[in-house]
Design an enzyme around this catalytic site. Structure first.
Site, PDB file in Angstrom:
ATOM      1  N   SER A  92      38.839  33.631  40.290  1.00  0.00           N
ATOM      2  CA  SER A  92      39.445  32.482  39.627  1.00  0.00           C
ATOM      3  C   SER A  92      39.686  31.354  40.635  1.00  0.00           C
ATOM      4  CB  SER A  92      40.732  32.951  38.934  1.00  0.00           C
ATOM      5  OG  SER A  92      41.236  31.967  38.081  1.00  0.00           O
ATOM      6  N   ASP A 103      34.426  33.960  29.132  1.00  0.00           N
ATOM      7  CA  ASP A 103      35.561  33.473  29.921  1.00  0.00           C
ATOM      8  C   ASP A 103      36.129  32.215  29.258  1.00  0.00           C
ATOM      9  OD1 ASP A 103      37.311  32.449  31.883  1.00  0.00           O
ATOM     10  OD2 ASP A 103      36.027  33.124  33.532  1.00  0.00           O
ATOM     11  N   HIS A 119      37.860  36.534  31.450  1.00  0.00           N
ATOM     12  CA  HIS A 119      38.135  35.964  32.759  1.00  0.00           C
ATOM     13  C   HIS A 119      38.617  37.000  33.778  1.00  0.00           C
ATOM     14  CE1 HIS A 119      39.192  32.819  35.610  1.00  0.00           C
ATOM     15  NE2 HIS A 119      40.409  33.303  35.704  1.00  0.00           N
TER      16      HIS A 119
END
Lengths: 426, 406
Positions: A235, A327, A362
């Site tokens: 991330s 995501d 994600h």
């Protein structure tokens, strides 16, 4: 159908075993139920009390017959007892299960009940139960706090390659991936670069040299092979990883790994600048009918201006990029496609390994970590939509972890085509 | 060596899977990233609770990929051949250790720790003086997670109960009598001592009272023979008897004697009894009585180490079989013979001891020959354990066996 508690059917306990009963979190187990009569309906349930006192459970329905059990998972999936763990009914919304203290195991109680139950387990008597320990740390791994915001994990003695481990926007010092890496032969240094004491007290964010200092610490450490250091970001951590890999004169990475991130950022920006840039286009935030927030469009479309994306053509080390195609938090796919084009044009695309996973969100975590589609992301008091679907996302976690470990072994241990047997931890 | 040169040498990768296991579970050790086709030694090291070092090792040659696994063939070391668990069962005290050591875990709530290492070359001594190329730590546990350990001190009975985790249902139970002469306190053992212990277990709310079995080794097996034949109070559901003897030294109840006089009988006989059994059976019959094994009413599994030098296990088992057959009860008896196995048939992968020191009485240490050759003894431990577990499951969990693998 008689009420299970009053049924005379299964008077004697059946025999339940889980093997192994102690394992690393990325190792599989087998569940075996014996001594149950043919035709018996059974529910196998897993139950866990988290560190912050929430209860999680998962279960599967089976029928014992002469041809074997039929489960409610696709085929027979004992690991589903872990990856489909979810908060018990009545829990606080938006929970996420993450192990903070890696020195103790996660304890999961696996029980078998008569009948096909879906609720009220606490009112039933289990026919048998076992406790399973899932560890983030192998024996012999040492946990060494470096400063109050960085921890090194290392098994010893000897010299090891190392991984600099960066998490994302949620901040805090999450040691569980680093301790698993140390359990697999890689020293790991995990950094809290967003919410450490300095930032909390002064409001001042870390500068780029924070990462360079961390790198040099590893490079000069007597137990680390300085020429074999990798960086792994997830991330927001991807943004830092790519920035350092391409632009830093101090950080010389042997290879890099990026999960669920992007190369979109103000190239000359500090951590603070990047964070601000990420949140600028508020009008692009979408909200679902369930009040779940989708952040992925905040940095879309992919800029054409080179001042706002890392110049991937300048990358000089192998890079593995892992993308969940569902995501909803970061535009990982769009970014990966743009990175690929940049590298093809620059002639260094042979360095890129791209892994994409359909129906995957994600939060691509270590294998068998319980999947959550949404959770509250501190410091935002909102429910963030991460995306993905339980089974596909869990399979992606398993596959990506295995491939990343192989990637690290290849580049940090020079182990090409290393055999992956069912007995190894990969 | 310059640090640049050091940097280009990457350590081999040694992995143990699983790193944590129960003592009866297998593990695999794998070493990768070695230079190909060279000599290496795999070594295991354990520091016992008594602060003695124990080790085992095997000599290997890496393959063309630079890998070594214990399924490879080893030609030298404390074990030879294809032996993935050899690093555990061939463990022995390091050179220079005290004589007659025995490895026993007293605290079962903590694991046994083994350091598994790989060394360059084919070493035989001096492991601790050299730096290994790589190391890993393995934990081996006697207790699974969630098992509760509870000390029992009730009605003069001293023991420990272990409860499997989780459920509130009553469970089948196994009572273990595991001790030998000299290992108990010198208290008077009344005839009802073992019956009292059995009843404590049987009457416990978490125990299914008609599903209590007995496992006994050595004198513990003798206790099982006594309870299965003579006791009017206790009815075991099944018995597992390892290398026990079935003779009653005085013809009276075994435990009406004070412990000291019992010891005296055993010592008087132990110098002679092997000869007596083999060559002078008639004399034995004059001077000794035996438990009347034809009186058993429960299934019984006899485990015999054929090289047992402490108890004439085979002759005893032959005699028991004869008595049981004469009573028409052979369907109750199952027998397992292990050639080359000694007296102390323990859990899988436990080290083998042919001779150890033993406190015969206060201040009186002797060296006792238990017998057995390491490899066949270790095979016996592995084979018998699984058969014992299957036997107990068969008799104590009575539902028809139908396994469901999830």
């Amino acid at each position: 159908q008689p009420h299970p508690a009053k049924s005379q059917h299964l008077k004697e306990p059946c025999y339940l075993s889980v093997q192994p009963c102690r394992a690393l979190v990325d190792e599989k187990f087998k569940v075996l139920v014996q001594k149950a009569p043919p035709g018996a309906q059974l529910t196998v349930r897993s139950h866990h009390h988290s560190e912050n006192k929430h209860e999680w459970e998962a279960f599967g329905h089976y029928i014992c017959d002469s041809t074997g059990p039929r489960g409610t998972y696709e085929g027979v999936e004992p690991m589903g007892l872990l990856w489909s763990l979810r908060p018990v009914p009545g829990s606080k919304p938006g929970l996420r299960l993450r192990k903070m203290n890696v020195e103790t195991p996660m304890e999961v109680t696996v029980s078998v009940y008569q009948g096909h139950l879906s609720e009220d387990f606490s009112e039933q008597r289990a026919l048998a139960a076992v406790v399973v320990e899932r560890w983030y740390m192998a024996p012999g791994v040492r946990r060494i706090p470096v400063t109050e915001h960085d921890t090194m994990l290392c098994s010893g003695p000897g010299r090891f390659p190392a991984v600099l481990d960066l998490w994302g926007g949620g901040g805090n010092l999450m040691e569980y991936r680093a301790s698993l890496l140390a359990s697999h032969g890689f020293a790991a240094l995990v950094l809290d670069y967003l919410t450490n004491e300095l930032t909390k007290t002064t409001g001042k964010m870390m500068e780029n040299d924070y990462f360079e200092v961390a790198f040099k610490f590893l490079e000069q450490h007597p137990q680390i092979v300085g020429s074999r250091i990798a960086m792994w970001g997830l991330s927001f951590g991807t943004a830092m990883t790519l920035k350092m890999a391409v632009y830093s004169n101090v950080i010389k990475l042997r290879c890099a790994v990026c999960y669920s991130g992007s190369h979109i950022q103000p190239v000359d920006g500090s951590v603070k600048d990047i964070k601000e840039y990420m949140g600028k286009k508020r009008e692009n935030i979408r909200v679902t009918e369930n009040q779940e927030v989708i952040f992925r469009d905040l940095t879309l479309p992919v800029p054409k201006d080179p001042a706002f994306k890392v110049d991937m053509g300048r990358l000089q080390c192998p890079l593995q990029v892992v993308v969940g195609l569902d995501d909803q938090s970061w535009p990982a796919y769009e970014s990966a496609m743009d990175m690929k084009v940049m590298m093809e044009e620059a002639g260094n695309s042979h360095l890129l390994t791209l892994l994409t996973y359909p129906h995957t969100g994600h939060l691509i975590e270590p294998p068998y970590s319980p999947y959550v589609r949404t959770s509250i992301l501190r410091p935002f008091p909102v429910k963030v939509l991460w995306g993905g679907e339980t089974a596909a996302h869990s399979r992606a976690q398993e596959d990506a972890w295995r491939k990343t470990l192989l990637f690290l072994r290849e580049h940090l241990y020079d182990m090409r085509n290393s055999a992956v047997t069912s007995k190894s931890n990969l | 060596m310059t640090s640049a040169a050091m940097d280009s040498i990457v350590a081999p990768l040694l992995s143990v899977a699983p790193t944590r296991a129960l003592v009866d579970e297998m593990f695999t050790v794998r070493v990768e990233n070695l230079p190909p086709c060279q000599h290496f030694t795999l070594h295991s090291l354990h520091l016992s609770e008594d602060n003695d070092y124990w080790e085992a090792f095997g000599h290997y040659t890496s393959n063309h990929k630079g890998t070594v696994v214990p399924q490879d063939y080893t030609k030298g070391g404390t074990y030879t051949g294809k032996e993935p668990m050899g690093l555990l069962w061939s463990l022995r005290p390091v050179p220079g250790s005290r004589k007659g050591l025995r490895l026993r875990k007293m605290n079962v709530c903590s694991p046994l720790l083994y350091t598994i290492s790989v060394y360059s070359g084919h070493l035989v001594v001096g492991f601790r003086a050299q730096a290994p190329l790589a190391s890993a730590l393995a934990e081996r546990w006697y207790m699974a997670p969630g098992v509760q350990r509870i000390s029992i001190k009730e009605k003069a009975v001293r023991g420990t109960m272990f409860f499997p985790p989780g459920t509130e249902w009553p469970l089948p139970w196994t009572l273990g009598y595991y001790f030998g002469p000299g290992e108990m306190e010198t208290t008077e053992m009344k005839s009802n001592y073992f019956e009292t212990a059995f009843n404590i277990v049987k009457d416990h709310p978490r125990v299914i009272s008609n599903k209590v079995g007995i496992v006994g080794l050595s004198l513990g097996a003798t206790v099982a023979f006594y309870l299965a034949t003579e006791s009017k109070v206790v009815k075991p559901c099944c018995c597992v008897c390892i290398n026990g003897h079935h003779f009653n030294p005085s013809g009276k109840h075994l435990f009406d004697l004070s412990y000291d006089s019992f010891k005296m009988h055993v010592r008087k006989l132990s110098a002679y009894w092997i000869d007596c059994f083999e060559y002078q059976e008639s004399i034995i019959i004059i001077y000794l009585n035996f438990w009347q094994m034809g009186k058993i009413n429960c299934p019984m599994l006899l485990v015999c180490g054929e090289d047992d030098q402490n108890v004439p296990a085979v002759e005893v088992a032959d005699d028991i079989e004869r008595m049981v057959r004469a009573a028409g009860k052979d369907r109750l008896l199952t027998r397992l013979n292990y050639p080359g196995a000694g007296h102390l048939i323990e859990v899988p992968y436990a080290p083998h001891f042919r001779v150890t020191a033993f406190m015969q009485a206060k201040e009186q240490k002797v060296m006792i020959v238990w017998g057995g050759q390491t490899k066949p003894h270790s095979d016996a431990q592995e084979d018998s354990w699984q058969k014992i577990l299957d036997y107990l499951q068969l008799h104590l969990y009575s539902c028809p066996s139908l396994a469901s693998k999830l």
